[in-house]
Design a protein around this motif. Structure first.
Motif, mmCIF file in Angstrom:
data_model
loop_
_atom_site.group_PDB
_atom_site.id
_atom_site.type_symbol
_atom_site.label_atom_id
_atom_site.label_comp_id
_atom_site.label_asym_id
_atom_site.label_seq_id
_atom_site.Cartn_x
_atom_site.Cartn_y
_atom_site.Cartn_z
ATOM 1 N N UNK A 226 60.811 22.744 11.992
ATOM 2 C CA UNK A 226 59.845 22.848 13.077
ATOM 3 C C UNK A 226 60.469 23.503 14.294
ATOM 4 N N UNK A 227 61.710 23.108 14.590
ATOM 5 C CA UNK A 227 62.410 23.709 15.729
ATOM 6 C C UNK A 227 62.643 25.201 15.496
ATOM 7 N N UNK A 228 62.980 25.544 14.241
ATOM 8 C CA UNK A 228 63.212 26.950 13.918
ATOM 9 C C UNK A 228 61.911 27.751 13.994
ATOM 10 N N UNK A 229 60.811 27.146 13.496
ATOM 11 C CA UNK A 229 59.520 27.837 13.598
ATOM 12 C C UNK A 229 59.132 28.064 15.061
ATOM 13 N N UNK A 230 59.375 27.057 15.881
ATOM 14 C CA UNK A 230 59.065 27.197 17.297
ATOM 15 C C UNK A 230 59.920 28.276 17.929
ATOM 16 N N UNK A 409 74.944 28.050 4.342
ATOM 17 C CA UNK A 409 73.844 28.089 3.367
ATOM 18 C C UNK A 409 72.598 27.392 3.904
ATOM 19 N N UNK A 410 72.801 26.258 4.601
ATOM 20 C CA UNK A 410 71.663 25.531 5.154
ATOM 21 C C UNK A 410 70.977 26.289 6.270
ATOM 22 N N UNK A 411 71.774 27.026 7.093
ATOM 23 C CA UNK A 411 71.199 27.704 8.256
ATOM 24 C C UNK A 411 70.341 28.900 7.869
ATOM 25 N N UNK A 412 70.529 29.437 6.657
ATOM 26 C CA UNK A 412 69.696 30.571 6.237
ATOM 27 C C UNK A 412 68.763 30.185 5.086
ATOM 28 N N UNK A 413 68.672 28.850 4.815
ATOM 29 C CA UNK A 413 67.696 28.378 3.839
ATOM 30 C C UNK A 413 68.110 28.509 2.394
ATOM 31 N N UNK A 414 69.424 28.638 2.131
ATOM 32 C CA UNK A 414 69.889 28.698 0.749
ATOM 33 C C UNK A 414 70.093 27.321 0.162
ATOM 34 N N UNK A 415 70.216 26.299 1.008
ATOM 35 C CA UNK A 415 70.478 24.956 0.498
ATOM 36 C C UNK A 415 69.843 23.933 1.411
ATOM 37 N N UNK A 416 69.672 22.731 0.857
ATOM 38 C CA UNK A 416 69.237 21.553 1.621
ATOM 39 C C UNK A 416 70.334 20.518 1.449
ATOM 40 N N UNK A 426 63.093 30.468 -3.476
ATOM 41 C CA UNK A 426 63.422 31.310 -2.327
ATOM 42 C C UNK A 426 62.162 31.798 -1.627
ATOM 43 N N UNK A 427 62.290 32.132 -0.353
ATOM 44 C CA UNK A 427 61.143 32.598 0.442
ATOM 45 C C UNK A 427 61.194 34.117 0.511
ATOM 46 N N UNK A 428 60.296 34.750 -0.203
ATOM 47 C CA UNK A 428 60.330 36.207 -0.305
ATOM 48 C C UNK A 428 59.251 36.828 0.570
ATOM 49 N N UNK A 429 59.303 36.501 1.838
ATOM 50 C CA UNK A 429 58.442 37.132 2.835
ATOM 51 C C UNK A 429 59.110 36.977 4.193
ATOM 52 N N UNK A 430 58.504 37.567 5.209
ATOM 53 C CA UNK A 430 59.148 37.610 6.530
ATOM 54 C C UNK A 430 59.052 36.295 7.285
ATOM 55 N N UNK A 431 58.473 35.259 6.664
ATOM 56 C CA UNK A 431 58.495 33.941 7.303
ATOM 57 C C UNK A 431 59.796 33.211 7.005
ATOM 58 N N UNK A 432 60.618 33.790 6.124
ATOM 59 C CA UNK A 432 61.896 33.156 5.772
ATOM 60 C C UNK A 432 62.824 33.137 6.986
ATOM 61 N N UNK A 433 63.797 32.231 6.918
ATOM 62 C CA UNK A 433 64.772 32.141 8.008
ATOM 63 C C UNK A 433 65.586 33.430 8.093
ATOM 64 N N UNK A 434 66.039 33.807 9.295
ATOM 65 C CA UNK A 434 66.885 34.997 9.427
ATOM 66 C C UNK A 434 68.082 34.916 8.493
ATOM 67 N N UNK A 435 68.358 36.018 7.793
ATOM 68 C CA UNK A 435 69.493 36.053 6.879
ATOM 69 C C UNK A 435 69.203 35.488 5.507
ATOM 70 N N UNK A 436 67.984 35.007 5.255
ATOM 71 C CA UNK A 436 67.660 34.396 3.958
ATOM 72 C C UNK A 436 67.778 35.403 2.813
#
Length: 465
Positions: A226-230, A409-416, A426-436
């Motif tokens: 949520x913080x990242x989306x904001x 890995x967590x900061x770019x959405x590769x892992x939880x 994986x998120x294959x669109x521009x809503x993905x985190x930077x560097x994903x």
């Protein structure tokens, strides 16, 4: 250590010798502090005997009913001790064991709506003690049966105490997680000490911690997302406002020769080659004098920026077209395939760190440049490299350690946490985190990712991407 089990001897005076003999046979349990026995011979001078009997009867965990015809005929034994024993048996608060001293129809005696014969009696086969050829054998049979029950009760006590210590740890752990998650090293150390103090098994602690951690982790990741989306929304809005302001300024400057008294065309250009060409084509439709020249310059600029150089003679036009069309997953797989081709490898598991450290710079620049351009700076190997450094890693080609790698890995959405997401997730669109992206078919995870992929970041720096 389990507390001694309290035993109450319920008997009549005529059977006192047999009662004392039974106590001697149970003496080994008394010596081990496994039992604390009580009978009315222990009433002190001046003590109210009725109150003492009832108090000890009410607190006993095991009640031995020393059965004989005299016991059954005793009004006090029947109306007080036997009645209370059966009440506690039916309530499940005491174990009641008939011990048959002398033959009588004890099984037919009814107390509290039940017959005594429904209770399992001692000695073996409920054979009266006085009927045994050897009384020692009879008392040994009774002691064996009582010993088995004592062991069972002590085990239940230990299990109950252990469960209580587990609940104490669970409450403390949940409190710590609720106060601050993820837990600090100091908190983890204190919890480890508490586990040792409470003498808890690691597997039981893990079973308790898992659901608490899973809930906390889900909440934590949700808050981060949520913080990242904001943050992204604010960044997009800021960028939009800046671009709008810049476009207005650029419009006046670029087309100052186009407009005279009235503007025939409202320029809507932006910092994008494709949009710039579209704008100049639109301006050309209105016969602006400089539109044709500016259009030719923009196309020439785009061609220069789309330089698809390769030291290995690889054609990157398909990768460019996929990225331009926003087909991110297909472009990701194309990237993985073309990188293998550039290294002369057929499979990613054949790739060594040295292969990545010597990756052709021209090809690396081309691949990264295409990703950065068509994602407007959101994706690309150089974007990943910058985030990798921000997480505390060095560009030395070596594995940075679990903490930094999983943070990256967590900061770019590769892992939880320490669990990698699956490639289809994986998120294959521009809503993905930077560097994903690129994920390169998921090969960035596991052994290849953690132990070898840092070499590629080092190569990126060497090539000055």
């Amino acid at each position: 250590m389990a507390e001694p089990v309290s035993i109450f001897f319920s008997y009549c005076r005529k059977d006192e010798l047999l009662m004392q003999e039974l106590k001697r046979h149970l003496g080994f349990l008394q010596r081990k502090r496994w039992i604390e026995s009580w009978d009315d011979s222990q009433i002190k001078p001046g003590e109210e005997w009725d109150s003492a009997i009832k108090a000890n009867l009410a607190n006993a965990q095991i009640i031995l009913l020393l059965i004989s015809v005299d016991f059954i005929e005793s009004d006090y034994c029947y109306a007080v001790e036997l009645a209370e024993a059966i009440d506690r048996h039916q309530a499940g608060s005491a174990l009641v064991i008939p011990v048959i001293l002398r033959a009588c129809l004890w099984g037919e005696v009814e107390v509290g709506g039940m017959e005594l014969g429904t209770l399992q009696a001692l000695p073996k086969d409920a054979k009266p003690i006085v009927s045994w050829p050897s009384k020692d054998d009879a008392f040994t049979s009774i002691a064996t049966g009582v010993n088995q029950e004592i062991k069972r009760l002590r085990q239940e006590q230990e299990q109950a105490k252990y469960a209580g210590r587990l609940r104490e740890y669970e409450q403390e752990f949940a409190s710590r997680v609720a106060a601050a998650y993820p837990l600090s090293q100091a908190a983890l150390h204190e919890l480890s000490n508490l586990q040792q103090q409470l003498k808890l098994k690691s597997e039981d602690v893990a079973r308790i911690e898992q659901p608490i951690i899973e809930t906390a982790e889900a909440t934590y990741q949700q808050a981060l997302a949520e913080a990242e989306r904001q943050r992204q929304a604010e960044a997009v809005e800021l960028k939009r406002k800046q671009a709008e302001t810049q476009r207005r300024q650029n419009t006046e400057k670029i087309f100052e020769d186009f407009f005279q008294q009235e503007q025939e065309y409202e320029y809507l250009g932006q910092d994008s080659d494709d949009q710039e060409i579209t704008d100049f084509e639109q301006a050309q439709q209105y016969d602006h004098p400089q539109a044709e020249q500016r259009l030719a310059e923009a196309k020439q600029k785009q061609e220069a920026e789309d330089d698809l150089r390769s030291e290995k003679g690889i054609d990157y036009s398909r990768l460019r077209d996929l990225l331009k069309a926003g087909q991110w997953k297909e472009a990701d797989q194309e990237t993985a395939d073309q990188m293998l081709k550039a290294m002369g490898k057929d499979k990613w598991w054949n790739v060594e760190a040295q292969d990545l450290l010597s990756f052709p710079c021209a090809d690396l620049l081309t691949i990264d440049g295409l990703w950065v351009k068509f994602s407007q700076g959101r994706f690309g190997l150089s974007v990943q490299k910058e985030i990798y450094v921000q997480c505390g890693a060095k560009l030395d080609g070596k594995y940075p350690g679990n903490e930094i790698w999983y943070k990256f890995c967590g900061s770019i959405g590769w892992s939880v946490g320490v669990s990698y997401i699956s490639y289809p997730a994986g998120t294959f669109n521009t809503s993905a985190q930077p560097g994903h992206l690129p994920l390169m078919g998921g090969v960035v995870w596991g052994y290849l990712g953690g132990r070898k992929f840092p070499a590629l970041f080092s190569r990126i720096e060497t090539c000055r991407v």
